[in-house]
Design a protein around this motif. Structure first.
Motif, PDB file in Angstrom:
ATOM      1  N   ASN B   7      59.249  56.237  19.289  1.00  0.00           N
ATOM      2  CA  ASN B   7      58.446  57.372  18.541  1.00  0.00           C
ATOM      3  C   ASN B   7      57.205  57.153  18.789  1.00  0.00           C
ATOM      4  N   ARG B   8      56.595  55.904  18.749  1.00  0.00           N
ATOM      5  CA  ARG B   8      55.096  55.800  19.171  1.00  0.00           C
ATOM      6  C   ARG B   8      54.857  55.961  20.602  1.00  0.00           C
ATOM      7  N   LEU B   9      55.623  55.720  21.652  1.00  0.00           N
ATOM      8  CA  LEU B   9      55.723  55.855  23.135  1.00  0.00           C
ATOM      9  C   LEU B   9      55.663  57.417  23.243  1.00  0.00           C
ATOM     10  N   LEU B  10      56.268  58.186  22.383  1.00  0.00           N
ATOM     11  CA  LEU B  10      56.154  59.808  22.521  1.00  0.00           C
ATOM     12  C   LEU B  10      54.997  60.323  22.353  1.00  0.00           C
ATOM     13  N   TRP B  11      54.553  59.621  21.261  1.00  0.00           N
ATOM     14  CA  TRP B  11      53.175  60.373  20.919  1.00  0.00           C
ATOM     15  C   TRP B  11      52.001  59.940  21.722  1.00  0.00           C
ATOM     16  N   LEU B  12      52.116  59.172  22.640  1.00  0.00           N
ATOM     17  CA  LEU B  12      51.076  58.857  23.609  1.00  0.00           C
ATOM     18  C   LEU B  12      51.018  60.137  24.453  1.00  0.00           C
ATOM     19  N   ILE B  13      52.091  60.858  24.730  1.00  0.00           N
ATOM     20  CA  ILE B  13      51.867  61.844  25.844  1.00  0.00           C
ATOM     21  C   ILE B  13      51.016  63.219  25.235  1.00  0.00           C
ATOM     22  N   PRO B  14      51.448  63.485  23.920  1.00  0.00           N
ATOM     23  CA  PRO B  14      50.508  64.698  23.610  1.00  0.00           C
ATOM     24  C   PRO B  14      49.048  64.347  23.564  1.00  0.00           C
ATOM     25  N   THR B  15      49.118  62.985  22.948  1.00  0.00           N
ATOM     26  CA  THR B  15      47.467  62.666  22.885  1.00  0.00           C
ATOM     27  C   THR B  15      46.866  62.582  24.061  1.00  0.00           C
ATOM     28  N   LEU B  16      47.350  61.937  25.162  1.00  0.00           N
ATOM     29  CA  LEU B  16      46.807  62.026  26.462  1.00  0.00           C
ATOM     30  C   LEU B  16      46.505  63.192  26.825  1.00  0.00           C
ATOM     31  N   ARG B  68      44.811  71.873  36.693  1.00  0.00           N
ATOM     32  CA  ARG B  68      46.109  71.258  37.576  1.00  0.00           C
ATOM     33  C   ARG B  68      45.670  70.205  38.528  1.00  0.00           C
ATOM     34  N   THR B  69      44.754  70.822  39.364  1.00  0.00           N
ATOM     35  CA  THR B  69      44.231  69.650  40.335  1.00  0.00           C
ATOM     36  C   THR B  69      43.768  68.603  39.907  1.00  0.00           C
ATOM     37  N   PHE B  70      42.824  68.741  38.732  1.00  0.00           N
ATOM     38  CA  PHE B  70      42.175  67.613  38.370  1.00  0.00           C
ATOM     39  C   PHE B  70      43.282  66.525  37.805  1.00  0.00           C
ATOM     40  N   LEU B  71      44.267  67.163  37.004  1.00  0.00           N
ATOM     41  CA  LEU B  71      45.281  66.539  36.336  1.00  0.00           C
ATOM     42  C   LEU B  71      46.179  65.706  37.672  1.00  0.00           C
ATOM     43  N   ASN B  73      45.074  65.056  40.510  1.00  0.00           N
ATOM     44  CA  ASN B  73      44.672  63.892  41.412  1.00  0.00           C
ATOM     45  C   ASN B  73      44.308  62.680  39.963  1.00  0.00           C
ATOM     46  N   ALA B  74      43.947  63.014  39.189  1.00  0.00           N
ATOM     47  CA  ALA B  74      43.662  61.846  38.151  1.00  0.00           C
ATOM     48  C   ALA B  74      44.914  61.014  37.868  1.00  0.00           C
ATOM     49  N   LEU B  75      46.300  61.769  37.949  1.00  0.00           N
ATOM     50  CA  LEU B  75      47.156  60.656  37.902  1.00  0.00           C
ATOM     51  C   LEU B  75      47.479  59.991  38.983  1.00  0.00           C
ATOM     52  N   HIS B  76      46.799  60.347  40.254  1.00  0.00           N
ATOM     53  CA  HIS B  76      46.838  59.404  41.579  1.00  0.00           C
ATOM     54  C   HIS B  76      45.473  58.362  41.566  1.00  0.00           C
ATOM     55  N   LEU B  77      44.809  58.590  40.180  1.00  0.00           N
ATOM     56  CA  LEU B  77      43.754  57.759  40.385  1.00  0.00           C
ATOM     57  C   LEU B  77      42.553  58.242  41.324  1.00  0.00           C
ATOM     58  N   ASP B  78      42.550  59.605  41.696  1.00  0.00           N
ATOM     59  CA  ASP B  78      41.514  60.154  42.580  1.00  0.00           C
ATOM     60  C   ASP B  78      40.879  61.034  41.655  1.00  0.00           C
ATOM     61  N   PHE B  79      39.598  60.789  41.440  1.00  0.00           N
ATOM     62  CA  PHE B  79      38.636  61.441  40.842  1.00  0.00           C
ATOM     63  C   PHE B  79      37.645  62.267  41.532  1.00  0.00           C
ATOM     64  N   MET B 280      34.057  62.785  33.574  1.00  0.00           N
ATOM     65  CA  MET B 280      35.797  62.894  33.294  1.00  0.00           C
ATOM     66  C   MET B 280      36.234  61.628  33.538  1.00  0.00           C
ATOM     67  N   ALA B 281      36.194  60.881  34.767  1.00  0.00           N
ATOM     68  CA  ALA B 281      37.014  59.637  35.128  1.00  0.00           C
ATOM     69  C   ALA B 281      36.827  58.569  34.189  1.00  0.00           C
ATOM     70  N   VAL B 282      35.420  58.358  33.804  1.00  0.00           N
ATOM     71  CA  VAL B 282      34.954  57.493  32.879  1.00  0.00           C
ATOM     72  C   VAL B 282      35.712  57.682  31.428  1.00  0.00           C
ATOM     73  N   ILE B 283      35.619  58.886  30.911  1.00  0.00           N
ATOM     74  CA  ILE B 283      36.078  59.015  29.650  1.00  0.00           C
ATOM     75  C   ILE B 283      37.562  59.080  29.453  1.00  0.00           C
ATOM     76  N   LEU B 284      38.298  59.753  30.759  1.00  0.00           N
ATOM     77  CA  LEU B 284      39.750  59.389  30.567  1.00  0.00           C
ATOM     78  C   LEU B 284      40.149  58.265  30.746  1.00  0.00           C
ATOM     79  N   LEU B 285      39.688  57.541  31.407  1.00  0.00           N
ATOM     80  CA  LEU B 285      40.038  56.000  31.928  1.00  0.00           C
ATOM     81  C   LEU B 285      39.912  55.384  30.490  1.00  0.00           C
ATOM     82  N   TYR B 286      38.672  55.461  29.774  1.00  0.00           N
ATOM     83  CA  TYR B 286      38.691  54.984  28.595  1.00  0.00           C
ATOM     84  C   TYR B 286      39.614  55.425  27.443  1.00  0.00           C
TER      85      TYR B 286
END
Lengths: 347, 312
Positions: B7-16, B68-71, B73-79, B280-286
């Protein structure tokens, strides 16, 4: 939730009982009782020396802010090239800065900014937080679910980061600071009000009023809101120093107020590099900010104890209230979080 | 427990997801693009060259494609490349500055947890004694004074007057450089933890089973260590999540004022430079970091206190 609600009940009980006993016809009685609630609170507040000291400082601060044009000897942007970096002296009690501006005058103008930010942003918080919390708590069900989802999403985002983002989008300026703080800070109050309404909804006098045909609007505004008033007041009192802190923080890192305007946070941020050589440029605004924050914290603590005596006896209520105030952005949220935790897990 | 965890894990996805959308949208609506022709500090380039640049950075695409591009790339830690430090990628800058911030943050948090809980316990055990008042003092000062005010006072006293510590901490290479920033950063979480621990301890000390333990004649020491501590410290775990957020944002200020070359200082610089990729990178990372830490805290809480996972 249960824990928070039960301790809250104790505090609401006197008003609630009276209102219940008088029946809803006896609304005249409510006014009388309320004034006595305030008198009781004032009596308790007076006994609390720290809170009283806080109150005195806050009142003085308000006077300084209101009469700033009379008190400040110099206009905000008056520059005097004969007094660059002047150390504190008779003419310049707090010294002068790199443009020869009188620091005392600037600190006085800064009081205006801080108080305005505190009051206006809390007004926005009140205007958004109370209706949303009340609707969610009163109607429950799908409305509640929807509104609380919004709150949850807002809540997952650290407030300071959100404020920074908004300020970078809108640009510097006092109006944007009000809005950014107001828009991000209502979440805590909405949760608090919702919790209040959830427990008030089941009260006998509310059910009685409903049974004789009171409308939703009347129930909310006349019967429930007055009984949720004290925790709202306490939350707003703690919201003021939080807002003042956020403004100082924003101005310090350079996205809050911009020159030629000034605020205490901006004075410290702008003059960082002078800390070694001309420390008075930073000491006075820092001291003013620290004193203000302390005063509001003491006043808030005292007010909470005075308005809600059960909170003092019962530390869990204190936790539920979330009131460890002050640099509060986060502490505010701790409390909220704690409250949220309870809601999440009825103990 | 499994269902609770899921339950808690699933909540992580919409939050992120929501977090990334908010960050993306807001930083895109920020005025003052480096390629904006109406900007006062615009590039002295022709419109065609600007269009080329815009295409190079992908700024001519529709918004959702950019997201979409941003997301992706971000998933690959490329900002992407920083707009301000054009020769360096954001990941590069973060890889260099984040460890410094992390070091400071972890140290401050450790100090806060140890000192805060300890002070809180002492205060609760000696209720209304001098230790209680001392911890109340620490709690009030720590929660109500903004950290740059404390930093200014500390630098004045300990580095400029007494000369014990350097006023500029740079890369936090030596222990002496670490002392002042750590204390300043730790003060707020320490104070909050003290308050919570004290309140939680007093709560438990007044409970029935502790009265029973007293009634059957247990020594006060045994009651505290054997009965009270465990139950009182569990709720304190929940505060740690929000406190991490406080330490993170606090480090913006502390790094700035102590001139530490950490992520916070770069972040503040990127704010004024409209350095979108960096912001974006800093805030997302954070945000991701905090969401995961909050999740861990929740799970820990559920693990220690069965009432939570059964009730939830």
């Amino acid at each position: 939730m249960a824990e928070t609600a039960s301790s809250r009940e104790a505090s609401v009980a006197p008003t609630a009982q009276v209102a219940g006993a008088l029946g809803q016809a006896g609304l005249r009685g409510r006014g009388r009782k309320q004034s006595s609630l305030w008198r009781d609170a004032w009596r308790r507040l007076r006994r609390n020396k720290l809170a009283l000291a806080g109150l005195v400082v806050v009142v003085l601060l308000c006077l300084v802010a209101i009469f700033a044009p009379l008190l400040a000897r110099e206009e905000l942007d008056f520059q005097n090239y004969d007094t660059l970096y002047a150390p504190p002296s008779g003419a310049y009690p707090m010294g002068a800065d790199q443009l020869g501006r009188d620091i005392l005058s600037r600190v006085i103008w800064g009081a205006r900014v801080s108080l305005l930010v505190g009051l206006v942003s809390q007004f926005i918080v009140l205007a958004i937080g109370v209706p949303i919390g009340a609707l969610a708590g009163y109607f429950g069900g799908r409305t509640d679910l929807l509104l609380m989802r919004v709150v949850d999403v807002m809540y997952a985002f650290p407030q300071l980061l959100f404020v920074i983002l908004l300020m970078s989008m809108w640009g510097r300026g006092l109006r944007n600071i009000f809005l950014a703080i107001g828009i991000t800070a209502w979440v805590t109050l909405a949760r608090l009000v919702r919790a209040q309404f959830l427990s008030l909804r089941e009260k006998d006098y509310v059910i009685a009023a409903r049974s004789i045909g009171a409308t939703d609007l009347r129930l909310i505004t006349r019967h429930m809101l007055p009984n949720a008033l004290t925790p709202i007041i306490v939350a707003l009192t703690f919201g003021i120093p939080t807002a003042i802190f956020i403004e100082a923080f924003l101005s310090f890192i350079g996205v809050g107020l911009g020159p030629p305007q000034t605020s205490w946070g901006l004075m410290v941020g702008e003059n960082q590099q002078y800390l070694r050589s001309y420390p008075w440029m930073l000491i006075w605004p820092s001291a003013a900010l620290g004193l203000t924050m302390l005063a509001f914290t003491f006043l808030g603590d005292g007010l909470r104890d005075a308005l809600d005596p059960s909170a003092k006896r019962d530390p869990s209520a204190r936790r539920g209230m979330g009131a460890p105030a002050g640099a509060g952005v986060v502490s505010d949220r701790d409390g909220d979080r704690q409250g949220g935790r309870m809601a999440f897990a009825p103990i | 427990m499994l269902q609770y965890t899921l339950n808690r894990l699933l909540w992580l996805i919409p939050t992120l997801f929501v977090m990334s959308v908010i960050v993306f949208l807001i930083s895109h609506n920020t005025p003052g693009s480096p390629l904006d022709p109406s900007n006062s500090g615009r590039n002295p380039l022709s419109d065609e060259q600007m269009a080329n640049l815009r295409a190079k950075y992908g700024l001519d695409q529709p918004l959702w494609v950019q997201y979409r591009t941003f997301l992706w790339n971000a998933l690959h830690l490329d900002f992407g490349t920083s707009f301000v430090y054009k020769t360096r990628t954001v990941t590069d800058i973060l890889a260099q500055t984040f460890p410094i911030s992390l070091k400071l943050g972890v140290l401050a948090m450790t100090v806060a947890i140890v000192v805060g809980t300890f002070l809180g316990i002492l205060a609760a055990v000696n209720q209304n004694g001098w230790l209680d008042y001392l911890s109340a003092g620490v709690a009030v000062l720590g929660t109500s004074l903004p950290n740059f005010v404390i930093a200014v006072i500390f630098i004045l006293i300990f580095s400029l007057k007494l000369g014990w510590f350097p006023p500029i901490s740079g890369n936090l290479a030596t222990p002496r450089e670490l002392v002042l920033p750590t204390i300043v950063l730790a003060l707020f979480p320490t104070a909050t933890l003290t308050r919570y621990t004290r309140a939680s301890m007093i709560d438990v000390i007044r409970s029935d089973y502790v009265r029973t333990a007293r009634a059957k004649g247990l020594a006060e020491r045994r009651i505290i260590t054997g009965h009270v501590l465990k139950n009182a410290l569990i709720p304190v775990i929940t505060v740690i999540g929000p406190l991490l957020a406080a330490v993170g944002t606090g480090s913006f200020v502390v790094e700035q004022i102590f001139a530490i070359n950490g992520m916070g200082k770069f972040f503040v610089l990127s704010m004024t430079g409209n350095d979108y990729p960096m912001i974006m990178a800093v805030i997302l990372l954070y945000g991701v970091f905090l969401a995961i830490m909050n999740l861990l805290v929740d799970l820990l809480y559920g693990l220690f206190d069965p009432r939570i996972r059964l009730g939830g």
